[in-house]
Structure formats: structure tokens, C-alpha cells
Enzyme design. Sequence first.
Site, PDB file in Angstrom:
ATOM      1  N   ASP A  60     -37.129 -13.827  -8.592  1.00  0.00           N
ATOM      2  CA  ASP A  60     -35.961 -13.188  -7.970  1.00  0.00           C
ATOM      3  C   ASP A  60     -34.728 -14.046  -8.225  1.00  0.00           C
ATOM      4  OD1 ASP A  60     -37.730 -11.343  -6.915  1.00  0.00           O
ATOM      5  OD2 ASP A  60     -37.916 -12.408  -5.003  1.00  0.00           O
TER       6      ASP A  60
HETATM    7  N1  URA Z   1     -42.563 -13.860  -4.988  1.00  0.00           N
HETATM    8  C1  URA Z   1     -41.338 -13.530  -4.518  1.00  0.00           C
HETATM    9  O1  URA Z   1     -41.236 -12.976  -3.424  1.00  0.00           O
HETATM   10  N2  URA Z   1     -40.264 -13.789  -5.265  1.00  0.00           N
HETATM   11  C2  URA Z   1     -40.325 -14.426  -6.460  1.00  0.00           C
HETATM   12  O2  URA Z   1     -39.289 -14.646  -7.095  1.00  0.00           O
HETATM   13  C3  URA Z   1     -41.590 -14.781  -6.944  1.00  0.00           C
HETATM   14  C4  URA Z   1     -42.696 -14.496  -6.196  1.00  0.00           C
END
Ligand code: URA
Length: 248
Positions: free
Chosen positions: A103
Site C-alpha cells: 500500500d
Molecule cells: N497488508 C496490508 O494491509 N498492506 C500492505 O501493504 C501489505 C500487506
Amino acid sequence: MRLAKFLASAGVASRRGAEQLIRTGRVTVGGARVTDPAATVSLDAGDRVALDGKPVTGSPTRVVYAVNKPPGVVSTARDPQGRHTVVSLVPGELRLYPVGRLDIDTTGLILLTNDGELAHRLTHPRFEVPKTYRATVAHPPVKDAALSALRGGVPLDDGVTAPARVRLLGPGTLELTIHEGRKRQVKRMCDHVGHPVRRLERVAFGPLRLGDLKSGAHRVLTAGELEALADATARASAGSEARRSETA
Ligand code: URA
């Protein structure tokens, strides 16, 4: 070998990108246009592949980078909104593909490679490479019931999560190792047990550790690390085959 796979491992595009190139009629094999992404090529038999009329020859030297992704950087190769991409953190001429996604606000270890086929393989659910995250969560302390729920599997709107390894590092700090790669998985898991994630960092991808790589910095994986990664993929694949046949 499938034509899309050949194009991806030659560094021309990601596997999905290669399928699109084929579908749109930009690829020829032995001079004839091929539009079926499932078409195969036999390089031993001398099939010559071209993209927009230019010959595509074998694989370039494979390079894999480990990058410590800072917050605010997207992990796609290109961003229509013009935000900073993780690929731009590694200067040079190579066309690089991120291995999976983090993310925008997640930091930590992400791999980039010029081998679109490898990027595809490492993120394919069949290979289930374990990924380890360090999460700082709201509403500490995290109690045993929440830890047990995270370890056993929590029901999310896209199904129950597979068993995870979870360690409590501090009253509000967790280390979670998951094998799946669902969207926002760690955040959704922690939300479910009443501890929304405030900060998330990926500290390991299979056998590779983030270590002391500085935020925004990158390094090339060594031959030994590439071998360890290949082993981990083979092991994960064998494990998932065994689990599948147990449940069949
Ligand atoms: N899980 C998440 O919630 N976000 C990420 O970026 C990676 C794994």
C-alpha cells in the site's frame, strides 16, 4: 514455451502486459501475426519472435533489486496520477517490474526485477512465498484472544485467512508472517480483531530480510540470495501442492 512467458522473461513486458501486446496484434512469430496469448513458441525449432517488427531475442541478464519503499510511493511500475513510483527509486535504463504490491503508506522490503516472468512467478498464489510484516496497532495491549484469532485465521469479506505466524513484540507491536497476498490483508486482519494498523513495514520476503537498508535505498540481490529465493519458491509450491491434494 508460451509466447507471453517468452516475452516476459525477455524483459519486454510483465506477463499481463505481454498478453496484451499479443492480443493487440503487435507480435509476430516467424513473420506471422499471433493474437492468441496462449500460443506457444519453440525456440529450438527456430521460431523467430518480433514485437512491432523488431526481433525479440533471449533473456537479458536478470537483475533483482531489494528496495526499502518509503511512505507515499506507489508500488506500481507506472502511476496514471503521476505519483512517485517505487521503480523510479532505481535509476537506470532497465525496465523494472515490482514483485507484488505494498500500500502507498506501507514501508519496507519490495523487490524489483527486469524479469517480468520472475515477478509473475513470485506473486502467483501457487508459490505462497511467506512475507513478514511489523505492524504498530491501535488500542494496545493486544490480548491473547486477538493473537489466537490472527494465528488461526480470521473471516474477511473475501474468505477466511490461512493460518499466520504472529508474535507480540511489544504491547502494540506485532510481527505477522502470512503466505497469501490479498489486498490490504494485514490491515484487514488487524481491523477484524479490533486493532487497526497505524504503521506497517514489510521486513522480510521469503528468505530475504530488509536488514539495515535505508528508506528509499536499493541494492542488487547476490547470486546466493537469488538461489535462496528460488529454493523458497520451490518449497512453497511443493507445500501448496501437498495442501491441495490433502483437501482434494
Ligand atoms: N497488508 C496490508 O494491509 N498492506 C500492505 O501493504 C501489505 C500487506
